[in-house]
Design a protein around this motif. Sequence first.
Motif, PDB file in Angstrom:
ATOM      1  N   GLU A  86      17.376  -0.189 -14.049  1.00 52.37           N
ATOM      2  CA  GLU A  86      16.217   0.422 -13.397  1.00 52.37           C
ATOM      3  C   GLU A  86      15.420   1.275 -14.380  1.00 52.37           C
ATOM      4  O   GLU A  86      14.180   1.264 -14.380  1.00 52.37           O
ATOM      5  N   ARG A  87      16.120   2.014 -15.249  1.00 52.61           N
ATOM      6  CA  ARG A  87      15.418   2.822 -16.263  1.00 52.61           C
ATOM      7  C   ARG A  87      14.661   1.914 -17.226  1.00 52.61           C
ATOM      8  O   ARG A  87      13.555   2.229 -17.647  1.00 52.61           O
ATOM      9  N   ALA A  88      15.254   0.770 -17.580  1.00 52.46           N
ATOM     10  CA  ALA A  88      14.579  -0.183 -18.481  1.00 52.46           C
ATOM     11  C   ALA A  88      13.311  -0.727 -17.838  1.00 52.46           C
ATOM     12  O   ALA A  88      12.296  -0.921 -18.528  1.00 52.46           O
ATOM     13  N   VAL A  89      13.329  -0.963 -16.543  1.00 47.54           N
ATOM     14  CA  VAL A  89      12.135  -1.451 -15.841  1.00 47.54           C
ATOM     15  C   VAL A  89      11.039  -0.395 -15.909  1.00 47.54           C
ATOM     16  O   VAL A  89       9.881  -0.697 -16.161  1.00 47.54           O
ATOM     17  N   GLU A  90      11.410   0.845 -15.686  1.00 46.12           N
ATOM     18  CA  GLU A  90      10.412   1.924 -15.738  1.00 46.12           C
ATOM     19  C   GLU A  90       9.835   2.068 -17.130  1.00 46.12           C
ATOM     20  O   GLU A  90       8.695   2.343 -17.332  1.00 46.12           O
TER      21      GLU A  90
ATOM     22  N   GLY B 117       0.786  -1.229   0.000  1.00 50.78           N
ATOM     23  CA  GLY B 117       0.000   0.000   0.000  1.00 50.78           C
ATOM     24  C   GLY B 117       0.812   1.269   0.000  1.00 50.78           C
ATOM     25  O   GLY B 117       0.374   2.300  -0.522  1.00 50.78           O
ATOM     26  N   GLU B 118       2.008   1.217   0.574  1.00 41.43           N
ATOM     27  CA  GLU B 118       2.846   2.417   0.629  1.00 41.43           C
ATOM     28  C   GLU B 118       3.646   2.628  -0.649  1.00 41.43           C
ATOM     29  O   GLU B 118       4.358   3.613  -0.783  1.00 41.43           O
ATOM     30  N   MET B 119       3.497   1.706  -1.618  1.00 38.25           N
ATOM     31  CA  MET B 119       4.227   1.813  -2.879  1.00 38.25           C
ATOM     32  C   MET B 119       3.264   2.157  -4.014  1.00 38.25           C
ATOM     33  O   MET B 119       2.082   1.842  -3.946  1.00 38.25           O
ATOM     34  N   THR B 120       3.800   2.787  -5.056  1.00 45.57           N
ATOM     35  CA  THR B 120       2.987   3.101  -6.231  1.00 45.57           C
ATOM     36  C   THR B 120       2.731   1.819  -7.028  1.00 45.57           C
ATOM     37  O   THR B 120       3.372   0.788  -6.798  1.00 45.57           O
TER      38      THR B 120
ATOM     39  N   ALA C 276       7.367  -3.207 -10.617  1.00 41.41           N
ATOM     40  CA  ALA C 276       8.822  -3.279 -10.752  1.00 41.41           C
ATOM     41  C   ALA C 276       9.415  -4.277  -9.761  1.00 41.41           C
ATOM     42  O   ALA C 276      10.396  -4.963 -10.073  1.00 41.41           O
ATOM     43  N   LEU C 277       8.818  -4.383  -8.599  1.00 38.41           N
ATOM     44  CA  LEU C 277       9.304  -5.322  -7.591  1.00 38.41           C
ATOM     45  C   LEU C 277       9.319  -6.747  -8.128  1.00 38.41           C
ATOM     46  O   LEU C 277      10.271  -7.503  -7.915  1.00 38.41           O
ATOM     47  N   ALA C 278       8.306  -7.113  -8.879  1.00 38.81           N
ATOM     48  CA  ALA C 278       8.242  -8.460  -9.448  1.00 38.81           C
ATOM     49  C   ALA C 278       9.359  -8.687 -10.457  1.00 38.81           C
ATOM     50  O   ALA C 278       9.857  -9.809 -10.602  1.00 38.81           O
ATOM     51  N   LEU C 279       9.776  -7.654 -11.151  1.00 38.15           N
ATOM     52  CA  LEU C 279      10.829  -7.785 -12.158  1.00 38.15           C
ATOM     53  C   LEU C 279      12.214  -7.954 -11.544  1.00 38.15           C
ATOM     54  O   LEU C 279      13.156  -8.325 -12.221  1.00 38.15           O
ATOM     55  N   HIS C 280      12.327  -7.728 -10.254  1.00 36.85           N
ATOM     56  CA  HIS C 280      13.629  -7.845  -9.605  1.00 36.85           C
ATOM     57  C   HIS C 280      13.968  -9.281  -9.214  1.00 36.85           C
ATOM     58  O   HIS C 280      15.007  -9.528  -8.612  1.00 36.85           O
ATOM     59  N   ALA C 281      13.132 -10.232  -9.584  1.00 31.69           N
ATOM     60  CA  ALA C 281      13.471 -11.636  -9.345  1.00 31.69           C
ATOM     61  C   ALA C 281      14.644 -12.049 -10.214  1.00 31.69           C
ATOM     62  O   ALA C 281      15.341 -13.003  -9.899  1.00 31.69           O
ATOM     63  N   ARG C 282      14.859 -11.342 -11.312  1.00 32.49           N
ATOM     64  CA  ARG C 282      15.960 -11.657 -12.239  1.00 32.49           C
ATOM     65  C   ARG C 282      16.759 -10.386 -12.545  1.00 32.49           C
ATOM     66  O   ARG C 282      16.758  -9.906 -13.664  1.00 32.49           O
ATOM     67  N   PRO C 283      17.447  -9.832 -11.553  1.00 38.60           N
ATOM     68  CA  PRO C 283      18.194  -8.591 -11.803  1.00 38.60           C
ATOM     69  C   PRO C 283      19.373  -8.839 -12.735  1.00 38.60           C
ATOM     70  O   PRO C 283      19.890  -9.950 -12.832  1.00 38.60           O
TER      71      PRO C 283
END
Length: 131
Positions: free
Chosen positions: A127-131, A93-96, A102-109
């Motif tokens: 990070e820019r690519a995720v956005e 809830g505290e995140m946009t 984006a959090l889900a995409l960090h499983a494969r950094p």
Amino acid sequence: MSAPLLELADVGVRFGGLAALSGVSLQVAQGELLGIIGPNGAGKTTLFNLISGLVQPAAGRYYLNGRSLAGVSPEVICRRGVGRTWQNIRLFGEMTVLENVALALHARPHYSLAEAFLRSPRARRSERAVE
């Protein structure tokens, strides 16, 4: 013909004396979309838990891209491209919305933990690519 993306061969899962899955076989080709339907208690969730590594089979074999998943941890299976969501999905809830996705995409950094802390050029590009 190429090997299936996902293959289960005569898989069984038991919880004590209860057979949650018995003799399940299926093949999923690259790009194929399938649905699993059935009544409550039919083993749908157990099947997804098996594929994602949360439970291990008591019988049978299963493969992802031709590689056995027997004994492979959920973390490694996730890195190989299989992710799992839960039926009672809850967002932070505290995140946009963007931050939650984006959090889900960090499983494969594509950068190391050190690079993340140091905000290296490669980490910033990723990070820019995720956005």
